[in-house]
Design an enzyme around this catalytic site. Structure first.
Site, PDB file in Angstrom:
ATOM      1  N   SER A 148      -3.160 -10.868  -2.517  1.00  0.00           N
ATOM      2  CA  SER A 148      -3.401 -10.532  -1.112  1.00  0.00           C
ATOM      3  C   SER A 148      -2.144 -10.820  -0.307  1.00  0.00           C
ATOM      4  O   SER A 148      -1.254 -11.546  -0.761  1.00  0.00           O
ATOM      5  CB  SER A 148      -4.561 -11.360  -0.540  1.00  0.00           C
ATOM      6  OG  SER A 148      -5.751 -11.142  -1.235  1.00  0.00           O
ATOM      7  N   SER A 179      -6.539  -6.230  -3.735  1.00  0.00           N
ATOM      8  CA  SER A 179      -5.602  -6.941  -2.863  1.00  0.00           C
ATOM      9  C   SER A 179      -6.139  -6.971  -1.435  1.00  0.00           C
ATOM     10  O   SER A 179      -6.392  -5.929  -0.828  1.00  0.00           O
ATOM     11  CB  SER A 179      -4.227  -6.267  -2.893  1.00  0.00           C
ATOM     12  OG  SER A 179      -3.287  -7.035  -2.176  1.00  0.00           O
ATOM     13  N   GLU A 183      -5.262  -7.135   1.991  1.00  0.00           N
ATOM     14  CA  GLU A 183      -4.061  -6.938   2.815  1.00  0.00           C
ATOM     15  C   GLU A 183      -4.503  -6.706   4.253  1.00  0.00           C
ATOM     16  O   GLU A 183      -4.979  -5.628   4.622  1.00  0.00           O
ATOM     17  CB  GLU A 183      -3.245  -5.770   2.265  1.00  0.00           C
ATOM     18  CG  GLU A 183      -3.041  -5.918   0.750  1.00  0.00           C
ATOM     19  CD  GLU A 183      -1.771  -5.280   0.222  1.00  0.00           C
ATOM     20  OE1 GLU A 183      -1.076  -4.614   0.995  1.00  0.00           O
ATOM     21  OE2 GLU A 183      -1.486  -5.474  -0.973  1.00  0.00           O
TER      22      GLU A 183
END
Length: 366
Positions: free
Chosen positions: A232, A270, A272
């Site tokens: 992340s 991930s 983000e």
């Protein structure tokens, strides 16, 4: 801080602020607390956006979920109302609840009307999973650790594997906290934009720095085994440029360009997420009149600020890699720093890799 050498800034002609940190934005401070024991490598980083009571004098803000594999709190209300009313806390995934409780108690202590004469409070806590390095199941972060991070806040702070970034990995290298800033002239006045990242994402073979595709070379080292892209990155963008929340949303979207310029493709697993705020306009919790006036940049001028955003986020990510140190993870394996990884590539090439040597010089590593 930022990078040790001038950033090769091909997308924006703006220059860094005094310290090349997010705290170059007037009024913004950062505090950190690092926790390292036999089993723990984790911590807390706090971004305090203003010296004022932020619950009473909220700031224009916006969030952007680039990929939503995350457990942050407070973003729903930021999205709806376009305001920020607490400091921002960064920590590991399983410590979000502790951070939330701490921010609630802090806000209650500072604002006697919360829950009585007015509504409740919207704490913003953001996270990455540091479980590859830290024994995250130990739940080792306490409210006292958040208090220590707030007590530490100031204009200068360390980068790399400190605070919330202590256990984070970036492109399978040691990542963590990184920051940078840019300044710009608007109608004869100087304004600042800063970014702080907690980097914990990326697949090593994708790493691309200044068009030097060194990630593939690093991936050939014996220390590396194929891993999935499952990390992340949290990005905080602060500015004193007078943007409204709609414009801050557009700024936050452009952070993804700074992220992908280092090689990321924004993987499925991930988290983000970006939060952007401006200190230029205060939104009163209890306004005395219905009409309010807020300054804002003309939309037809936004490209120069989009360029600033990309540059400051990219440098903050690279700074998190440059300042991190090689760390032993919870399985006893090395998570190399970028500096050590590039040195090992050179050693393997018997010092003949001119591409790596050039990059080491560009980043100020040699």
């Amino acid at each position: 801080m930022g990078l040790n050498k001038a950033f090769l800034d091909r997308i924006s002609d703006t220059k860094p602020g005094k310290n090349n940190l997010i705290t170059d934005v007037p009024g913004v401070t950062v505090g950190q607390h690092t926790i390292i024991t036999e089993r723990l490598k984790t911590g807390v980083t706090v971004v305090v956006p203003t010296m004022d009571n932020i619950f009473e004098h909220k700031l224009a803000a916006a969030g952007q979920v680039i990929n939503g594999f995350g457990k942050s709190t407070g973003l729903v209300q930021v999205e709806e109302l376009g305001t920020l009313e607490t400091p921002i806390v960064l920590t590991n995934t399983l410590s979000v609840g502790v951070g939330y409780n701490y921010l609630v108690k802090k806000a209650l202590a500072e604002n006697e009307e919360i829950g009585l004469a007015t509504g409740t409070v919207n704490p913003v806590v953001m996270e990455c999973n540091d479980g590859a390095v830290n024994n995250i199941r130990d739940l080792g972060v306490t409210e006292e650790d958040f208090a220590r991070a707030f007590a530490d806040r100031g204009e200068c702070f360390e980068e790399g594997c400190v605070g919330g970034g202590t256990g984070m990995c970036c492109y399978d290298l040691k990542g963590g906290i990184g920051s940078a800033s840019r300044q710009i002239e608007i109608d004869g006045q100087t304004f600042t934009m800063g970014a702080l990242v907690m980097s914990n994402y990326g697949y090593v073979s994708d790493l691309d720095i200044y068009d030097h595709q060194v990630g593939h070379k690093i991936s050939q080292l014996p220390e590396y085994h194929k891993r999935d892209e499952d990390g992340s990155i949290i990005t905080i963008i602060a500015t004193d440029i007078p943007f409204n929340s709609r414009q801050l949303k557009r700024i936050a979207k452009r952070s993804s360009v700074g992220i992908t310029r280092t090689g990321s493709f924004i993987g499925n697993d991930s988290g983000e997420i970006t939060l952007a705020f401006s200190t230029a306009n205060k939104i009163e919790h209890s306004p005395k009149q219905q009409l309010s006036m807020q300054k804002a940049i003309s939309d037809d001028q936004m490209d120069r600020y989009f360029r600033m955003t990309v540059a400051v986020v990219e440098e903050a990510i690279l700074s998190s890699l440059v300042h991190a140190k090689t760390t032993i993870d919870r399985k006893g394996q090395q998570r190399l720093s970028l500096a050590d990884a590039l040195s090992k590539v050179q050693l393997q090439a018997q010092g003949t890799d001119s591409d790596v040597a050039e990059l080491q010089k560009m980043l100020g590593l040699i």
